[in-house]
Design a protein around this motif. Structure first.
Motif, PDB file in Angstrom:
ATOM      1  N   PHE A 344       0.824  -1.207   0.000  1.00 64.87           N
ATOM      2  CA  PHE A 344       0.000   0.000   0.000  1.00 64.87           C
ATOM      3  C   PHE A 344       0.860   1.260   0.000  1.00 64.87           C
ATOM      4  O   PHE A 344       1.992   1.249   0.489  1.00 64.87           O
ATOM      5  CB  PHE A 344      -0.905   0.037   1.241  1.00 64.87           C
ATOM      6  N   VAL A 345       0.300   2.337  -0.547  1.00 70.18           N
ATOM      7  CA  VAL A 345       0.859   3.674  -0.396  1.00 70.18           C
ATOM      8  C   VAL A 345      -0.226   4.560   0.212  1.00 70.18           C
ATOM      9  O   VAL A 345      -1.426   4.305   0.024  1.00 70.18           O
ATOM     10  CB  VAL A 345       1.321   4.275  -1.746  1.00 70.18           C
ATOM     11  N   GLU A 346       0.191   5.575   0.942  1.00 69.81           N
ATOM     12  CA  GLU A 346      -0.768   6.520   1.524  1.00 69.81           C
ATOM     13  C   GLU A 346      -1.097   7.599   0.495  1.00 69.81           C
ATOM     14  O   GLU A 346      -0.211   8.284  -0.016  1.00 69.81           O
ATOM     15  CB  GLU A 346      -0.209   7.155   2.803  1.00 69.81           C
ATOM     16  N   VAL A 347      -2.374   7.731   0.187  1.00 61.54           N
ATOM     17  CA  VAL A 347      -2.848   8.728  -0.782  1.00 61.54           C
ATOM     18  C   VAL A 347      -3.097  10.054  -0.101  1.00 61.54           C
ATOM     19  O   VAL A 347      -2.808  11.122  -0.649  1.00 61.54           O
ATOM     20  CB  VAL A 347      -4.138   8.238  -1.460  1.00 61.54           C
ATOM     21  N   ALA A 348      -3.656  10.014   1.099  1.00 57.14           N
ATOM     22  CA  ALA A 348      -4.009  11.240   1.821  1.00 57.14           C
ATOM     23  C   ALA A 348      -3.942  10.963   3.304  1.00 57.14           C
ATOM     24  O   ALA A 348      -4.094   9.825   3.753  1.00 57.14           O
ATOM     25  CB  ALA A 348      -5.415  11.694   1.432  1.00 57.14           C
ATOM     26  N   SER A 349      -3.705  12.014   4.087  1.00 57.21           N
ATOM     27  CA  SER A 349      -3.684  11.881   5.548  1.00 57.21           C
ATOM     28  C   SER A 349      -4.371  13.090   6.167  1.00 57.21           C
ATOM     29  O   SER A 349      -4.486  14.156   5.541  1.00 57.21           O
ATOM     30  CB  SER A 349      -2.239  11.780   6.065  1.00 57.21           C
ATOM     31  N   ARG A 350      -4.855  12.897   7.367  1.00 56.76           N
ATOM     32  CA  ARG A 350      -5.480  13.952   8.167  1.00 56.76           C
ATOM     33  C   ARG A 350      -6.700  14.567   7.481  1.00 56.76           C
ATOM     34  O   ARG A 350      -7.011  15.745   7.685  1.00 56.76           O
ATOM     35  CB  ARG A 350      -4.455  15.026   8.564  1.00 56.76           C
ATOM     36  N   LEU A 351      -7.385  13.786   6.665  1.00 59.83           N
ATOM     37  CA  LEU A 351      -8.688  14.225   6.171  1.00 59.83           C
ATOM     38  C   LEU A 351      -9.713  14.069   7.289  1.00 59.83           C
ATOM     39  O   LEU A 351      -9.435  13.441   8.313  1.00 59.83           O
ATOM     40  CB  LEU A 351      -9.116  13.377   4.969  1.00 59.83           C
ATOM     41  N   PRO A 352     -10.911  14.611   7.114  1.00 61.22           N
ATOM     42  CA  PRO A 352     -11.965  14.281   8.079  1.00 61.22           C
ATOM     43  C   PRO A 352     -12.274  12.779   8.028  1.00 61.22           C
ATOM     44  O   PRO A 352     -11.830  12.051   7.133  1.00 61.22           O
ATOM     45  CB  PRO A 352     -13.155  15.108   7.586  1.00 61.22           C
ATOM     46  N   ASP A 353     -13.040  12.329   8.983  1.00 62.41           N
ATOM     47  CA  ASP A 353     -13.519  10.956   9.108  1.00 62.41           C
ATOM     48  C   ASP A 353     -13.949  10.401   7.742  1.00 62.41           C
ATOM     49  O   ASP A 353     -14.865  10.916   7.115  1.00 62.41           O
ATOM     50  CB  ASP A 353     -14.725  11.021  10.058  1.00 62.41           C
ATOM     51  N   VAL A 354     -13.274   9.336   7.252  1.00 66.52           N
ATOM     52  CA  VAL A 354     -13.579   8.803   5.925  1.00 66.52           C
ATOM     53  C   VAL A 354     -14.783   7.860   6.018  1.00 66.52           C
ATOM     54  O   VAL A 354     -14.758   6.869   6.751  1.00 66.52           O
ATOM     55  CB  VAL A 354     -12.363   8.073   5.324  1.00 66.52           C
ATOM     56  N   LEU A 355     -15.821   8.165   5.253  1.00 66.03           N
ATOM     57  CA  LEU A 355     -17.062   7.397   5.266  1.00 66.03           C
ATOM     58  C   LEU A 355     -17.198   6.484   4.055  1.00 66.03           C
ATOM     59  O   LEU A 355     -17.799   5.414   4.146  1.00 66.03           O
ATOM     60  CB  LEU A 355     -18.274   8.341   5.292  1.00 66.03           C
ATOM     61  N   CYS A 356     -16.678   6.917   2.912  1.00 67.99           N
ATOM     62  CA  CYS A 356     -16.888   6.164   1.679  1.00 67.99           C
ATOM     63  C   CYS A 356     -15.694   6.331   0.754  1.00 67.99           C
ATOM     64  O   CYS A 356     -15.180   7.445   0.590  1.00 67.99           O
ATOM     65  CB  CYS A 356     -18.166   6.653   0.974  1.00 67.99           C
ATOM     66  N   VAL A 357     -15.247   5.227   0.171  1.00 71.70           N
ATOM     67  CA  VAL A 357     -14.165   5.239  -0.809  1.00 71.70           C
ATOM     68  C   VAL A 357     -14.629   4.440  -2.022  1.00 71.70           C
ATOM     69  O   VAL A 357     -15.146   3.335  -1.876  1.00 71.70           O
ATOM     70  CB  VAL A 357     -12.875   4.619  -0.220  1.00 71.70           C
ATOM     71  N   ARG A 358     -14.444   5.009  -3.219  1.00 66.68           N
ATOM     72  CA  ARG A 358     -14.760   4.299  -4.457  1.00 66.68           C
ATOM     73  C   ARG A 358     -13.638   4.555  -5.462  1.00 66.68           C
ATOM     74  O   ARG A 358     -13.046   5.648  -5.482  1.00 66.68           O
ATOM     75  CB  ARG A 358     -16.098   4.754  -5.044  1.00 66.68           C
ATOM     76  N   ALA A 359     -13.362   3.560  -6.301  1.00 67.33           N
ATOM     77  CA  ALA A 359     -12.254   3.673  -7.248  1.00 67.33           C
ATOM     78  C   ALA A 359     -12.660   3.084  -8.583  1.00 67.33           C
ATOM     79  O   ALA A 359     -13.497   2.175  -8.658  1.00 67.33           O
ATOM     80  CB  ALA A 359     -11.025   2.948  -6.711  1.00 67.33           C
ATOM     81  N   ALA A 360     -12.055   3.592  -9.656  1.00 62.64           N
ATOM     82  CA  ALA A 360     -12.371   3.096 -10.991  1.00 62.64           C
ATOM     83  C   ALA A 360     -11.233   3.393 -11.941  1.00 62.64           C
ATOM     84  O   ALA A 360     -10.435   4.317 -11.735  1.00 62.64           O
ATOM     85  CB  ALA A 360     -13.659   3.747 -11.518  1.00 62.64           C
ATOM     86  N   VAL A 361     -11.169   2.582 -13.003  1.00 59.83           N
ATOM     87  CA  VAL A 361     -10.286   2.867 -14.139  1.00 59.83           C
ATOM     88  C   VAL A 361     -11.088   3.777 -15.065  1.00 59.83           C
ATOM     89  O   VAL A 361     -12.180   3.428 -15.498  1.00 59.83           O
ATOM     90  CB  VAL A 361      -9.885   1.575 -14.863  1.00 59.83           C
ATOM     91  N   LEU A 362     -10.516   4.938 -15.367  1.00 63.46           N
ATOM     92  CA  LEU A 362     -11.247   5.936 -16.143  1.00 63.46           C
ATOM     93  C   LEU A 362     -11.166   5.670 -17.649  1.00 63.46           C
ATOM     94  O   LEU A 362     -10.180   5.118 -18.154  1.00 63.46           O
ATOM     95  CB  LEU A 362     -10.682   7.321 -15.882  1.00 63.46           C
ATOM     96  N   HIS A 363     -12.196   6.109 -18.345  1.00 61.64           N
ATOM     97  CA  HIS A 363     -12.113   6.221 -19.795  1.00 61.64           C
ATOM     98  C   HIS A 363     -11.323   7.470 -20.122  1.00 61.64           C
ATOM     99  O   HIS A 363     -11.245   8.412 -19.332  1.00 61.64           O
ATOM    100  CB  HIS A 363     -13.523   6.289 -20.394  1.00 61.64           C
ATOM    101  N   SER A 364     -10.722   7.524 -21.313  1.00 62.76           N
ATOM    102  CA  SER A 364      -9.872   8.663 -21.661  1.00 62.76           C
ATOM    103  C   SER A 364     -10.687   9.942 -21.687  1.00 62.76           C
ATOM    104  O   SER A 364     -11.860   9.944 -22.048  1.00 62.76           O
ATOM    105  CB  SER A 364      -9.225   8.433 -23.024  1.00 62.76           C
ATOM    106  N   GLY A 365     -10.040  11.030 -21.297  1.00 69.60           N
ATOM    107  CA  GLY A 365     -10.722  12.332 -21.267  1.00 69.60           C
ATOM    108  C   GLY A 365     -11.173  12.664 -19.866  1.00 69.60           C
ATOM    109  O   GLY A 365     -11.278  11.825 -18.998  1.00 69.60           O
ATOM    110  N   GLY A 366     -11.495  13.913 -19.631  1.00 64.82           N
ATOM    111  CA  GLY A 366     -11.994  14.360 -18.345  1.00 64.82           C
ATOM    112  C   GLY A 366     -10.858  14.714 -17.415  1.00 64.82           C
ATOM    113  O   GLY A 366      -9.721  14.314 -17.596  1.00 64.82           O
ATOM    114  N   ALA A 367     -11.170  15.533 -16.412  1.00 65.34           N
ATOM    115  CA  ALA A 367     -10.161  15.949 -15.436  1.00 65.34           C
ATOM    116  C   ALA A 367     -10.816  16.086 -14.092  1.00 65.34           C
ATOM    117  O   ALA A 367     -11.938  16.550 -13.974  1.00 65.34           O
ATOM    118  CB  ALA A 367      -9.544  17.274 -15.864  1.00 65.34           C
TER     119      ALA A 367
END
Length: 369
Positions: A344-367
């Motif tokens: 694992f790597v740490e993506v973020a720290s000291r955020l507020p209480d984490v309630l939900c995490v979702r991840a996806a492989v994106l289609h090309s385009g968008g920011a």
């Protein structure tokens, strides 16, 4: 999913806003500024069907209440309905308190999105998440008066539409147990036999269990992380068997399954309902590759000591190759693995209480905004 030059999106819903992170290798991440700051984000869905990159977010404002908003440009702009997209009719004598789950259905049903809500109810959208309709079969079920609230509230938190059979659907709730529909949601039957409930007079009741999370693997086999107990069903919830042997503890909230490989699932054990911390204060992910016959512990890249809890929806799997595994803690740290949980790597720290995490492989385009 194998894609040349893939780009990954990680959406992090917290007690005080939404953060988006993007990566090309799932090790180095770019984290956005917060959106919906000071609003609770208990539910997120990422819809990549038919070339979309649609973010569906359940937002809960203390002033305006809960609603579902969506973005088709990865958070640069948001569309919010004039009227709440999820709202009970006047005669239902109920009001939406929190949106616990947003789930895009399968590729074969590209416009269907499901939502699980508090008070315990199931909602279906057939327009990609713009509007939702209450599932009357579950809402009017004769068991409803016996369903209770878990510590965090009365949640319809797990929705599993079968990938092959459009009529088969499972829902789990805290508290209430697992329910199954064989006719697309018109009627529902109990599907919790074998899941324990030590706090009830009958320790193996037909309903009333505090199931924390259920998930299905690539073959449709079901897995459950219960309020004490980890279980598997090989027959669509008809009967559940314990698969907790080999784990350091059988309490927890997380249950994840592999998007393509049968028999692979992940849990994040906590000591017990009376001691809601990882064993020895050390967070670790445990994976099975044989449907719960054996478990393997992974903690590479995780802190030596962390006494924070991972909530049921603060964990996710993407459909990359290999699959990515992600989770966030109530202490505001978020971790990502690009190798199926082995490091694992740490993506973020000291955020507020984490309630939900979702991840996806994106289609090309968008920011990400």
């Amino acid at each position: 999913m194998h894609m040349e030059n893939p780009r990954y999106l990680l959406a992090i819903g917290t007690k005080k806003g939404l953060w988006l992170a993007t990566s090309t290798d799932r090790r180095a991440w770019d984290l956005s500024e917060p959106q919906f700051l000071m609003q609770e984000i208990p539910a997120i869905g990422i819809d990549t069907r038919e070339g979309r990159n649609r973010l569906l977010v359940g937002v809960r404002s203390e002033h305006f209440g809960p609603t579902v908003v969506h973005s088709d440009d990865l958070g640069a702009t948001w569309t919010e309905p004039e009227r709440a997209s999820i709202a009970f009719a006047e005669g239902d004598d109920a009001a939406v308190e929190r949106i616990w789950q947003i789930l895009p259905d399968s590729e074969e049903r590209p416009d269907v999105v499901w939502a699980g809500v508090q008070p315990i109810s199931l909602w279906k959208s057939t327009d990609g998440g713009e509007t939702f309709e209450l599932n009357r079969g579950l809402w009017e079920h004769p068991d409803k008066s016996d369903w209770g609230a878990g510590y965090g509230g009365a949640a319809a938190h797990s929705i599993i539409p079968d990938k092959q059979d459009s009529q088969l659907l499972h829902v789990a709730m805290s508290t209430g147990g697992v329910y199954r529909s064989r006719n697309g949601g018109e009627s529902w039957e109990r599907a919790s036999k074998g899941i324990s409930a030590y706090f009830l007079p009958d320790p193996e009741p037909e309903m009333g269990q505090c199931v924390h999370k259920i998930a299905a693997d690539a073959d449709g086999r079901l897995y459950a992380q219960n309020h004490r107990g980890v279980f598997r069903s090989d027959n669509q919830g008809e009967k559940w068997i314990s698969i907790a042997e080999g784990l350091p503890a059988d309490f927890g909230f997380v249950m994840l399954t592999h998007p393509r490989r049968s028999g692979t699932a992940w849990v994040i054990p906590l000591v017990s309902d009376y001691e809601r911390v990882a064993p020895e204060g050390h967070l670790a992910v445990h994976r099975t590759d044989d449907a719960g016959e054996t478990w393997h512990k992974f903690d590479d890249g995780l802190p030596a000591k962390d006494f924070n809890v991972v909530l049921r929806d603060a964990a996710a799997v993407d459909d990359g190759d290999p699959a990515g595994v992600y989770f966030g803690t109530r202490g505001g740290s978020v971790y990502a693995s690009g190798d199926e949980g082995e490091s694992f790597v740490e993506v973020a720290s000291r955020l507020p209480d984490v309630l939900c995490v979702r991840a996806a492989v994106l289609h090309s385009g968008g920011a990400a905004g």
